[in-house]
Design an enzyme around this catalytic site. Sequence first.
Site, PDB file in Angstrom:
ATOM      1  N   ASP A 116     -19.195  -3.582  55.502  1.00 58.59           N
ATOM      2  CA  ASP A 116     -20.003  -2.976  54.447  1.00 58.59           C
ATOM      3  C   ASP A 116     -19.067  -2.459  53.349  1.00 58.59           C
ATOM      4  OD1 ASP A 116     -23.058  -1.993  54.067  1.00 58.59           O
ATOM      5  OD2 ASP A 116     -21.732  -0.371  53.419  1.00 58.59           O
ATOM      6  N   ASP A 241     -28.227 -10.743  59.164  1.00 58.99           N
ATOM      7  CA  ASP A 241     -28.012  -9.699  58.158  1.00 58.99           C
ATOM      8  C   ASP A 241     -28.517 -10.216  56.812  1.00 58.99           C
ATOM      9  OD1 ASP A 241     -27.171  -7.787  56.383  1.00 58.99           O
ATOM     10  OD2 ASP A 241     -25.070  -7.806  56.985  1.00 58.99           O
ATOM     11  N   HIS A 271     -27.032  -6.039  60.362  1.00 59.20           N
ATOM     12  CA  HIS A 271     -26.017  -5.590  59.410  1.00 59.20           C
ATOM     13  C   HIS A 271     -24.938  -4.740  60.071  1.00 59.20           C
ATOM     14  CE1 HIS A 271     -24.226  -4.409  55.647  1.00 59.20           C
ATOM     15  NE2 HIS A 271     -24.419  -3.133  55.913  1.00 59.20           N
TER      16      HIS A 271
END
Length: 290
Positions: A116, A241, A271
């Site tokens: 991320d 994701d 995710h």
Amino acid sequence: MDVFRTPDERFADLPGYGFDPHYAEVDGLRLHYVDEGEGRPVVCFHGEPTWAFLYRKLVPPLVAAGHRVICPDYAGFGRSDKPTDRGWYSYDRHVELMTGLLARLDVRDAIAVVQDWGGPIGLRWAVENPERVGALAILNTGMFTGRVGKGFRAWLAFAERNPDLPVGFILQGATATDLPDEVVAAYEAPFPNAESKAGAAQFPLLVPVAADQPGAAEMTGVLDALSRWDKPALVAFSDSDPVFPFPRAGQIFCDAIPTAGEQVKIEGAAHFLQEDRGEEIAERILERLA
């Protein structure tokens, strides 16, 4: 500068998280980090709106394999200090604080694990400090150079509508597994009120959605530097994701990094794949990089 410091009692008895806190003062802020084990360091960079708790499933197997595992919390997250002015937060500032912290810890030959927002922060740290990094493990992330997909635009719209971010709701919706209430509460522990969420609320707005916005040129530079990366690299993305879809999102890194090889698919994960398949990811890191 007004700073919120989450009370220590909110971090008591978190499930699967028995790590002692460590702190360092960097640029006037108290930054927290997990520091477990001895040996070659593995530095784990979290994303939004998570904190070091996200990596709790990776720590034991990596420590057992002879590694020192360091999981920092960015300013505004976890047990680190949280400036309450959203305008204080920037991409450059996050990178500078992590660079200062890891220099203080004198990290050398580290395996940098990024996911991320940990990608833009951790990979920039890696290419700007190559003497401290010996390998990369890249999970569900991207370099934001001015173009974003529909999945991210939907997330950005949600974040703009909800500055008091519902952290537990976000985590529950971005994992393939059904998170128990105590795990959801652990992710919410750093953020008891809207004031404490300034950094988390601002993170989505720091993503450049045009090439001329702050951060786009720097992230383009990171991708360019990665094209000359000659140390080991692992690219592992999950199979479900919507923000960083497999295989397209990960293939960008495989094409850019000469040493990346074939992308690894982490099945049954969304995710936040560290939450869904943390032990498997640790195994992949050990197989490919250690």
